[in-house]
Motif scaffolding. Structure first.
Motif, PDB file in Angstrom:
ATOM      1  N   VAL A   1       0.840  -1.205   0.000  1.00  0.00           N
ATOM      2  CA  VAL A   1       0.000   0.000   0.000  1.00  0.00           C
ATOM      3  C   VAL A   1       0.871   1.250   0.000  1.00  0.00           C
ATOM      4  O   VAL A   1       0.603   2.215  -0.724  1.00  0.00           O
ATOM      5  N   LYS A   2       1.937   1.238   0.797  1.00  0.00           N
ATOM      6  CA  LYS A   2       2.833   2.403   0.840  1.00  0.00           C
ATOM      7  C   LYS A   2       3.483   2.645  -0.517  1.00  0.00           C
ATOM      8  O   LYS A   2       3.605   3.792  -0.964  1.00  0.00           O
ATOM      9  N   LYS A   3       3.897   1.570  -1.193  1.00  0.00           N
ATOM     10  CA  LYS A   3       4.509   1.723  -2.516  1.00  0.00           C
ATOM     11  C   LYS A   3       3.505   2.262  -3.514  1.00  0.00           C
ATOM     12  O   LYS A   3       3.831   3.102  -4.358  1.00  0.00           O
ATOM     13  N   GLU A   4       2.255   1.790  -3.424  1.00  0.00           N
ATOM     14  CA  GLU A   4       1.208   2.265  -4.332  1.00  0.00           C
ATOM     15  C   GLU A   4       0.948   3.757  -4.112  1.00  0.00           C
ATOM     16  O   GLU A   4       0.831   4.526  -5.069  1.00  0.00           O
ATOM     17  N   ILE A   5       0.901   4.171  -2.865  1.00  0.00           N
ATOM     18  CA  ILE A   5       0.688   5.586  -2.555  1.00  0.00           C
ATOM     19  C   ILE A   5       1.842   6.422  -3.097  1.00  0.00           C
ATOM     20  O   ILE A   5       1.636   7.485  -3.694  1.00  0.00           O
ATOM     21  N   ALA A   6       3.074   5.940  -2.918  1.00  0.00           N
ATOM     22  CA  ALA A   6       4.239   6.672  -3.411  1.00  0.00           C
ATOM     23  C   ALA A   6       4.198   6.792  -4.933  1.00  0.00           C
ATOM     24  O   ALA A   6       4.515   7.842  -5.489  1.00  0.00           O
ATOM     25  N   LEU A   7       3.782   5.711  -5.600  1.00  0.00           N
ATOM     26  CA  LEU A   7       3.675   5.755  -7.064  1.00  0.00           C
ATOM     27  C   LEU A   7       2.641   6.775  -7.511  1.00  0.00           C
ATOM     28  O   LEU A   7       2.858   7.536  -8.457  1.00  0.00           O
ATOM     29  N   ARG A   8       1.486   6.783  -6.857  1.00  0.00           N
ATOM     30  CA  ARG A   8       0.434   7.755  -7.203  1.00  0.00           C
ATOM     31  C   ARG A   8       0.939   9.172  -7.022  1.00  0.00           C
ATOM     32  O   ARG A   8       0.700  10.048  -7.875  1.00  0.00           O
ATOM     33  N   GLU A   9       1.624   9.425  -5.879  1.00  0.00           N
ATOM     34  CA  GLU A   9       2.144  10.773  -5.630  1.00  0.00           C
ATOM     35  C   GLU A   9       3.173  11.161  -6.686  1.00  0.00           C
ATOM     36  O   GLU A   9       3.209  12.303  -7.144  1.00  0.00           O
ATOM     37  N   GLU A  10       4.000  10.192  -7.067  1.00  0.00           N
ATOM     38  CA  GLU A  10       5.009  10.457  -8.087  1.00  0.00           C
ATOM     39  C   GLU A  10       4.357  10.797  -9.420  1.00  0.00           C
ATOM     40  O   GLU A  10       4.765  11.741 -10.101  1.00  0.00           O
ATOM     41  N   ARG A  11       3.331  10.045  -9.806  1.00  0.00           N
ATOM     42  CA  ARG A  11       2.618  10.313 -11.064  1.00  0.00           C
ATOM     43  C   ARG A  11       1.959  11.687 -11.021  1.00  0.00           C
ATOM     44  O   ARG A  11       2.003  12.445 -11.993  1.00  0.00           O
ATOM     45  N   CYS A  12       1.342  11.975  -9.878  1.00  0.00           N
ATOM     46  CA  CYS A  12       0.655  13.262  -9.723  1.00  0.00           C
ATOM     47  C   CYS A  12       1.659  14.412  -9.850  1.00  0.00           C
ATOM     48  O   CYS A  12       1.393  15.413 -10.531  1.00  0.00           O
ATOM     49  N   ALA A  13       2.813  14.254  -9.221  1.00  0.00           N
ATOM     50  CA  ALA A  13       3.844  15.293  -9.288  1.00  0.00           C
ATOM     51  C   ALA A  13       4.347  15.454 -10.713  1.00  0.00           C
ATOM     52  O   ALA A  13       4.570  16.575 -11.190  1.00  0.00           O
ATOM     53  N   ALA A  14       4.506  14.335 -11.422  1.00  0.00           N
ATOM     54  CA  ALA A  14       4.968  14.403 -12.816  1.00  0.00           C
ATOM     55  C   ALA A  14       3.940  15.104 -13.691  1.00  0.00           C
ATOM     56  O   ALA A  14       4.296  15.906 -14.572  1.00  0.00           O
ATOM     57  N   GLN A  15       2.651  14.818 -13.466  1.00  0.00           N
ATOM     58  CA  GLN A  15       1.599  15.472 -14.239  1.00  0.00           C
ATOM     59  C   GLN A  15       1.578  16.973 -13.978  1.00  0.00           C
ATOM     60  O   GLN A  15       1.447  17.773 -14.902  1.00  0.00           O
ATOM     61  N   LEU A  16       1.709  17.349 -12.713  1.00  0.00           N
ATOM     62  CA  LEU A  16       1.725  18.777 -12.376  1.00  0.00           C
ATOM     63  C   LEU A  16       2.926  19.477 -13.024  1.00  0.00           C
ATOM     64  O   LEU A  16       2.807  20.589 -13.541  1.00  0.00           O
ATOM     65  N   LYS A  17       4.066  18.806 -13.004  1.00  0.00           N
ATOM     66  CA  LYS A  17       5.263  19.385 -13.596  1.00  0.00           C
ATOM     67  C   LYS A  17       5.080  19.566 -15.098  1.00  0.00           C
ATOM     68  O   LYS A  17       5.424  20.620 -15.664  1.00  0.00           O
ATOM     69  N   ALA A  18       4.498  18.554 -15.771  1.00  0.00           N
ATOM     70  CA  ALA A  18       4.260  18.644 -17.217  1.00  0.00           C
ATOM     71  C   ALA A  18       3.268  19.763 -17.518  1.00  0.00           C
ATOM     72  O   ALA A  18       3.432  20.515 -18.487  1.00  0.00           O
ATOM     73  N   LYS A  19       2.248  19.887 -16.690  1.00  0.00           N
ATOM     74  CA  LYS A  19       1.240  20.927 -16.888  1.00  0.00           C
ATOM     75  C   LYS A  19       1.867  22.318 -16.751  1.00  0.00           C
ATOM     76  O   LYS A  19       1.598  23.223 -17.543  1.00  0.00           O
ATOM     77  N   LYS A  20       2.735  22.489 -15.764  1.00  0.00           N
ATOM     78  CA  LYS A  20       3.406  23.773 -15.563  1.00  0.00           C
ATOM     79  C   LYS A  20       4.319  24.090 -16.740  1.00  0.00           C
ATOM     80  O   LYS A  20       4.394  25.230 -17.191  1.00  0.00           O
ATOM     81  N   LEU A  21       5.021  23.063 -17.231  1.00  0.00           N
ATOM     82  CA  LEU A  21       5.900  23.274 -18.386  1.00  0.00           C
ATOM     83  C   LEU A  21       5.104  23.716 -19.603  1.00  0.00           C
ATOM     84  O   LEU A  21       5.499  24.643 -20.322  1.00  0.00           O
ATOM     85  N   ARG A  22       3.961  23.046 -19.835  1.00  0.00           N
ATOM     86  CA  ARG A  22       3.129  23.415 -20.988  1.00  0.00           C
ATOM     87  C   ARG A  22       2.620  24.834 -20.856  1.00  0.00           C
ATOM     88  O   ARG A  22       2.650  25.615 -21.804  1.00  0.00           O
ATOM     89  N   SER A  23       2.158  25.196 -19.650  1.00  0.00           N
ATOM     90  CA  SER A  23       1.616  26.543 -19.469  1.00  0.00           C
ATOM     91  C   SER A  23       2.717  27.591 -19.577  1.00  0.00           C
ATOM     92  O   SER A  23       2.505  28.679 -20.099  1.00  0.00           O
ATOM     93  N   SER A  24       3.922  27.285 -19.111  1.00  0.00           N
ATOM     94  CA  SER A  24       5.012  28.267 -19.221  1.00  0.00           C
ATOM     95  C   SER A  24       5.462  28.442 -20.664  1.00  0.00           C
ATOM     96  O   SER A  24       5.811  29.529 -21.099  1.00  0.00           O
ATOM     97  N   LYS A  25       5.423  27.384 -21.479  1.00  0.00           N
ATOM     98  CA  LYS A  25       5.771  27.488 -22.898  1.00  0.00           C
ATOM     99  C   LYS A  25       4.747  28.328 -23.634  1.00  0.00           C
ATOM    100  O   LYS A  25       5.084  29.125 -24.500  1.00  0.00           O
TER     101      LYS A  25
END
Length: 120
Positions: A88-112
């Motif tokens: 469960v802890k690994k699954e939560i960490a994976l979800r958080e990692e995916r969420c952080a990656a999505q937010l980072k990609a979204k910020k990059l797109r908006s800054s471009k």
């Protein structure tokens, strides 16, 4: 040192020759005169515990065969639960990692997009 003082040596001279405080030697002599040798033995300081039976260590009794079986089953269950929690802890960490990656990609797109608008 106490024996020297009781034999007639000076309290102060005996303390100085031993390298201790004269007041300390005086206390030792006084305790010896009042309580005898037991007065010189190191004593516990502080208030005694309210429940003296708490000081005793309880020896565990031998386990019966049924208790041993139950212990084995409980240990196996604990191991299974630890594995579940780790998953469960690994699954939560994976979800958080995916969420952080999505937010980072979204910020990059908006800054471009912002940079393109400013240059036009």
């Amino acid at each position: 040192l106490v024996a020297k003082v009781l034999a007639g040596a000076s309290n102060k001279e005996t303390a100085i020759s031993a390298g201790i405080n004269a007041g300390l030697l005086y206390q030792w002599v006084r305790c010896y005169k009042i309580k005898g040798y037991q007065g010189l033995v190191a004593q516990r300081k502080g208030r005694p515990p309210k429940e003296p039976e708490m000081k005793k260590k309880i020896e565990p009794a031998e386990l019966t065969p049924s208790e041993r079986e139950e212990m084995i089953l409980l240990r196996a269950e604990n191991e299974r639960l630890r594995a579940e929690i780790a998953i469960v802890k690994k699954e939560i960490a994976l979800r958080e990692e995916r969420c952080a990656a999505q937010l980072k990609a979204k910020k990059l797109r908006s800054s471009k997009n912002c940079v393109k608008k400013v240059t036009n």
